[in-house]
Design an enzyme around this catalytic site. Structure first.
Site, PDB file in Angstrom:
ATOM      1  N   ASN A  57       0.845  -1.178   0.000  1.00 19.48           N
ATOM      2  CA  ASN A  57       0.000   0.000   0.000  1.00 19.48           C
ATOM      3  C   ASN A  57       0.890   1.241   0.000  1.00 19.48           C
ATOM      4  O   ASN A  57       1.761   1.373   0.846  1.00 19.48           O
ATOM      5  CB  ASN A  57      -0.917  -0.032   1.231  1.00 19.48           C
ATOM      6  CG  ASN A  57      -1.949   1.065   1.219  1.00 19.48           C
ATOM      7  OD1 ASN A  57      -1.626   2.232   1.129  1.00 19.48           O
ATOM      8  ND2 ASN A  57      -3.209   0.675   1.349  1.00 19.48           N
ATOM      9  N   HIS A  68      -3.522   0.737  -3.420  1.00 21.14           N
ATOM     10  CA  HIS A  68      -3.569  -0.285  -2.371  1.00 21.14           C
ATOM     11  C   HIS A  68      -2.494  -1.336  -2.657  1.00 21.14           C
ATOM     12  O   HIS A  68      -1.924  -1.382  -3.749  1.00 21.14           O
ATOM     13  CB  HIS A  68      -4.947  -0.939  -2.340  1.00 21.14           C
ATOM     14  CG  HIS A  68      -6.016  -0.041  -1.809  1.00 21.14           C
ATOM     15  ND1 HIS A  68      -7.227  -0.515  -1.371  1.00 21.14           N
ATOM     16  CD2 HIS A  68      -6.062   1.300  -1.630  1.00 21.14           C
ATOM     17  CE1 HIS A  68      -7.978   0.483  -0.956  1.00 21.14           C
ATOM     18  NE2 HIS A  68      -7.290   1.599  -1.107  1.00 21.14           N
ATOM     19  N   GLU A  70      -2.616  -4.571  -3.300  1.00 19.44           N
ATOM     20  CA  GLU A  70      -2.871  -5.444  -4.440  1.00 19.44           C
ATOM     21  C   GLU A  70      -2.703  -4.686  -5.761  1.00 19.44           C
ATOM     22  O   GLU A  70      -2.176  -5.224  -6.726  1.00 19.44           O
ATOM     23  CB  GLU A  70      -4.290  -6.020  -4.369  1.00 19.44           C
ATOM     24  CG  GLU A  70      -4.559  -6.867  -3.138  1.00 19.44           C
ATOM     25  CD  GLU A  70      -5.058  -6.072  -1.932  1.00 19.44           C
ATOM     26  OE1 GLU A  70      -5.576  -6.707  -1.001  1.00 19.44           O
ATOM     27  OE2 GLU A  70      -4.931  -4.827  -1.910  1.00 19.44           O
ATOM     28  N   CYS A  95     -10.282  -5.097  -0.385  1.00 20.76           N
ATOM     29  CA  CYS A  95     -11.458  -4.237  -0.399  1.00 20.76           C
ATOM     30  C   CYS A  95     -12.208  -4.464  -1.719  1.00 20.76           C
ATOM     31  O   CYS A  95     -11.748  -5.215  -2.585  1.00 20.76           O
ATOM     32  CB  CYS A  95     -11.036  -2.769  -0.271  1.00 20.76           C
ATOM     33  SG  CYS A  95     -10.186  -2.148  -1.746  1.00 20.76           S
ATOM     34  N   CYS A  98     -10.069  -3.534  -4.932  1.00 17.04           N
ATOM     35  CA  CYS A  98      -9.077  -4.558  -5.282  1.00 17.04           C
ATOM     36  C   CYS A  98      -9.759  -5.860  -5.696  1.00 17.04           C
ATOM     37  O   CYS A  98      -9.319  -6.530  -6.632  1.00 17.04           O
ATOM     38  CB  CYS A  98      -8.123  -4.774  -4.113  1.00 17.04           C
ATOM     39  SG  CYS A  98      -7.142  -3.299  -3.738  1.00 17.04           S
ATOM     40  N   ASP A 158      -8.310   5.318   4.848  1.00 19.23           N
ATOM     41  CA  ASP A 158      -8.019   4.244   3.888  1.00 19.23           C
ATOM     42  C   ASP A 158      -9.258   3.434   3.563  1.00 19.23           C
ATOM     43  O   ASP A 158      -9.448   3.037   2.417  1.00 19.23           O
ATOM     44  CB  ASP A 158      -6.921   3.325   4.442  1.00 19.23           C
ATOM     45  CG  ASP A 158      -6.396   2.377   3.376  1.00 19.23           C
ATOM     46  OD1 ASP A 158      -5.826   2.860   2.376  1.00 19.23           O
ATOM     47  OD2 ASP A 158      -6.575   1.156   3.533  1.00 19.23           O
TER      48      ASP A 158
END
Length: 162
Positions: A57, A68, A70, A95, A98, A158
């Site tokens: 991240n 992020h 990923e 999330c 992602c 975030d």
């Protein structure tokens, strides 16, 4: 930068509470992000048992709201063609942003370190045919719990809970 680790896993292997070399690399990426003043979430992409890319991240470090762990990992992978035989590792349950990318790229398997501190989009991914394995690792939970306790406003930003 490309890496060529190879780890053989049995198809009926019980992942629960087990950490392989790829999850260790994801945790290392998460620590790297934390040491840079960011959010401790790391990710690794594996294809055919070989490491393709890793990332963490960087929302804070690069002032980028969509970077992020990923997303950074996938960006670092570049164009790899098909994601058919890939696995993406993340220290935290992805999330919806992602997860949407994982579904769009047809990544068939996600292995996460934990989902206690953030439940993420597991059900969404599973509804779209993605196998999700939650290792429920104490190391990942403690890292996130410590971060959330130390920087609750940054964490709320975030996950868009401001």
């Amino acid at each position: 930068m490309r890496y060529f680790y190879h780890i053989k896993c049995e198809s009926n292997f019980n992942y629960k509470n087990t950490m392989d070399e790829f999850m260790k690399l994801a945790i290392s990426e998460a620590r790297k992000g934390l040491n840079e003043g960011g959010i401790p979430i790391g990710s690794v992409l594996v294809k055919d048992g070989k490491l393709v890319a890793q990332g963490h991240n960087k929302r804070v470090q690069e002032n980028n709201p969509i970077l992020h762990g990923e997303m950074d990992c996938l960006n670092n992978a570049g164009r790899i063609g098909s994601y058919k035989n890939t696995v993406i590792y993340s220290t935290l349950m992805p999330c919806y942003m992602c997860a949407g990318t994982i579904v769009q790229f047809k990544i068939p398997k996600v292995i996460v370190g934990e989902s206690k501190t953030f439940s993420g989009a597991r059900e969404f991914m599973e509804q779209h045919g993605v196998e999700v394995i939650d290792l429920d690792l104490d190391e990942c939970k403690k890292m996130m719990e410590n971060f959330i306790n130390e920087k609750p406003k940054l964490w709320d930003e975030d996950i868009m809970e401001l």
